[in-house]
Scaffold this motif. Structure first.
Motif, PDB file in Angstrom:
ATOM      1  N   ILE B  39      41.367  51.860  36.761  1.00  0.00           N
ATOM      2  CA  ILE B  39      41.181  50.517  36.215  1.00  0.00           C
ATOM      3  C   ILE B  39      40.124  49.846  37.087  1.00  0.00           C
ATOM      4  O   ILE B  39      40.323  49.693  38.293  1.00  0.00           O
ATOM      5  N   LYS B  47      43.242  43.334  37.496  1.00  0.00           N
ATOM      6  CA  LYS B  47      43.581  44.760  37.505  1.00  0.00           C
ATOM      7  C   LYS B  47      44.793  45.072  38.376  1.00  0.00           C
ATOM      8  O   LYS B  47      45.656  45.852  37.974  1.00  0.00           O
ATOM      9  N   VAL B 204      43.608  51.544  40.802  1.00  0.00           N
ATOM     10  CA  VAL B 204      42.782  50.349  40.661  1.00  0.00           C
ATOM     11  C   VAL B 204      41.702  50.419  41.727  1.00  0.00           C
ATOM     12  O   VAL B 204      41.993  50.737  42.879  1.00  0.00           O
ATOM     13  N   HIS B 206      37.595  48.735  42.906  1.00  0.00           N
ATOM     14  CA  HIS B 206      36.376  48.044  42.511  1.00  0.00           C
ATOM     15  C   HIS B 206      35.155  48.851  42.942  1.00  0.00           C
ATOM     16  O   HIS B 206      34.042  48.376  42.897  1.00  0.00           O
ATOM     17  N   LEU B 221      38.234  46.055  32.968  1.00  0.00           N
ATOM     18  CA  LEU B 221      38.837  44.748  32.745  1.00  0.00           C
ATOM     19  C   LEU B 221      37.880  43.668  33.212  1.00  0.00           C
ATOM     20  O   LEU B 221      37.220  43.822  34.245  1.00  0.00           O
ATOM     21  N   TYR B 229      37.957  50.981  27.138  1.00  0.00           N
ATOM     22  CA  TYR B 229      38.822  52.011  27.719  1.00  0.00           C
ATOM     23  C   TYR B 229      38.464  53.333  27.076  1.00  0.00           C
ATOM     24  O   TYR B 229      38.375  53.422  25.852  1.00  0.00           O
TER      25      TYR B 229
END
Lengths: 299, 253
Positions: B39, B47, B204, B206, B221, B229
């Motif tokens: 994610i 997220k 999750v 970044h 997200l 997705y």
């Protein structure tokens, strides 16, 4: 003269600096004076009474004939109060802190915490009368030979008295345990109780211990409630239902009476005070040390 | 997305709000068995909140409300008869910052299985978990040392071992490498690749390189909404949405 030299003396700064220094000095001087007087008077007490008699004698009768100067009955009386009040304050205080920190919602926390603080603000003389007029009659309903003045009733109210402090300090200790630790525990399928009892409390143990030591130290020094409720009978006993006298209560008794200053009876005051001071100082130093160790863990 | 298997975990129209402010908005997402689902999205896009809803870690946060459904093997994870402790036994978690217990290395790993009375020899279980987490060789001679003496990367692998010792079906990882150096990060990424054989992983992150390196599926997200997705390759090379393309090519975020 350089360009950056002060153009004028800042008198305000100088005066304020001196003023603040003087204020700091007052507390230091007070402590030194108290210790000094205690030391001098205690020394002169021991000129007249043998050290061994004082520490190992089992009778305390400094005001009546035949005189005896064994501090053990007073120490025993104080210990009865300490043990009894600890039995009340430590488990309930810790449980209270566990509730506040681990279980209570924001809302109930906002209600319970101020109530605890009110409890801490009640004058100790009120607790003394509470013991005498409420706890003792209650004890008499349950047990047969409870004396009017007795250690148990005083110990219970001293326990209630130090409970807010225990709860509040334990609450601080528990809340200083990082939330991530709780999440880690929950993430492996722990229940709230397992998280609290097996992760959070152990992680906060030194803070909790320090709270306990401070509570004991306060119970040792507590004066008003024990003077009112525990009696004035120096009594080397382990029976909490009997009348006893604590070190602090003895000091009140002498201070209020017409004991001439300078006499031996008057000097007992300082000898007892020295013992009291040494014990509470040692306890506070211990608490401090434990506290510092605990702060190292999660900084 | 071509996967026609039954999803192991599925979010259906999930909205999660903190004191009325929606952090996750109407997200529907299927998570498949023995795959790594990443994610991604900018900070504050919801997220972590979404991830934490998958094993009910949001239960501990005050004023959180959740709408929609989260299904685990087709049954409602938030159903009235569901015990959240049971949920977390099957769905483990590794957190953003390593959070070992202030106990020994051994007891960190053994703690979960012990309190839950999982069957088998605890020594065998701890050794297996530490080996799976690629930590065994570094700690086998000092299992009784405090976990707090380990380096950050070792602590995080210890936390992975702690999760693995429970033998869950799913492991949720909330930015597991964000507090680690590149070497430790590479080790944990290798590890995830290994773990995929036996576990379903939701991560999750970044870090977009990380998502593209390790995951099979990627969800993007933004501001609490699921923008896109699909297969990780497609999301990164042929995104359908302009927003996704901007994000994965580093134009913002």
């Amino acid at each position: 003269m350089t360009a950056l030299a002060a153009s004028r003396t800042r008198w305000g700064e100088v005066i304020l600096r001196q003023l603040f220094f003087f204020c700091a000095l007052i507390s230091v001087l007070t402590t030194i004076t108290v210790i000094g007087i205690l030391a001098v008077e205690t020394f002169s007490f021991f000129q007249e009474v043998a050290v061994t008699e004082f520490f190992f004698g089992t009778e305390w009768r400094p005001l009546l004939e035949p005189k005896a100067y064994g501090i053990l009955p007073l120490l025993a009386g104080t210990m009865l109060i300490v043990v009894g009040s600890s039995l009340v304050a430590l488990p309930i205080g810790l449980a209270c802190a566990v509730y506040l920190s681990e279980y209570a919602s924001q809302r109930s926390r906002h209600i319970v915490k101020p109530i605890l603080e009110i409890l801490a603000g009640i004058p100790t003389v009120v607790y003394g009368y509470f013991a005498l007029t409420f706890v003792t009659p209650g004890l008499r309903q349950v047990f047969d030979d409870v004396q009017i003045f007795n250690a148990a009733s005083a110990a219970i109210v001293v326990g209630i008295m130090v409970l807010p402090m225990v709860a509040s300090l334990c609450d601080d200790a528990l809340r200083s345990v990082p939330g991530s630790l709780r999440e880690g525990a929950y993430s492996v399928g722990a229940t709230s109780f397992e998280v609290t009892a097996r992760v959070v409390v152990p992680a906060a143990l030194s803070g909790i211990f320090a709270a306990f030591v401070l509570a004991v130290s306060r119970a040792i020094g507590e004066t008003m409630a024990v003077t009112l409720a525990a009696g004035a009978t120096p009594n080397l006993t382990l029976n909490p239902l009997e009348s006893i006298q604590t070190m602090t209560a003895y000091m009140v008794q002498v201070s209020l009476g017409d004991t001439p200053s300078g006499g031996l009876a008057y000097k007992t005051l300082f000898a007892v005070a020295s013992v009291l001071f040494t014990i509470t100082l040692a306890m506070n130093l211990l608490a401090n040390k434990v506290m510092r160790k605990f702060q190292e863990v999660y900084d | 997305m071509k996967n026609t298997d039954l999803p192991l975990l599925e979010a259906r129209g999930v909205t999660i709000s903190y004191s009325g402010n929606a952090a996750v908005k109407d997200v529907s997402l299927a998570i498949y068995e023995k795959k790594i689902t990443a994610i991604i999205g900018p900070s504050g896009c919801g997220k972590s909140t979404l991830l934490r809803s998958l094993n009910r870690m949001n239960d501990f946060i005050d004023n959180v409300t959740q709408e929609g459904q989260i299904l685990y093997r087709n049954s409602d994870l938030y159903g009235a008869d569901v015990d959240p402790v049971e949920v977390r036994l099957r769905i483990g978690m590794v957190f953003q910052r390593p959070n070992p217990f202030p106990k020994s290395i051994f007891r960190n790993v053994a703690w979960g299985p012990t309190i839950n009375r999982l069957p088998g020899d605890i020594n065998v279980r701890v050794e297996r978990a530490l080996k799976q987490a690629a930590l065994w060789n570094e700690v086998k001679d000092r299992l009784d040392d405090s976990a707090l003496n380990l380096s950050g990367g070792q602590q995080q692998r210890l936390c992975i071992a702690r999760a693995l010792a429970m033998e869950p079906e799913v492991i949720l990882m909330d930015e597991p490498c964000s507090a680690l150096d590149p070497v430790s990060t590479a080790r944990i990424e290798d590890l995830m690749y290994e773990l995929k054989q036996n576990y379903t992983i939701v991560i999750v992150t970044h870090n977009m390189q990380q998502a593209s390196r390790v995951s099979d599926y990627t969800a993007f997200l933004e501001s609490g909404r699921l923008i896109e997705y699909g297969d990780t390759d497609e999301v990164f090379t042929r995104p359908k949405q302009k927003r996704t393309e901007d994000y994965v090519t580093g134009r913002f975020g």
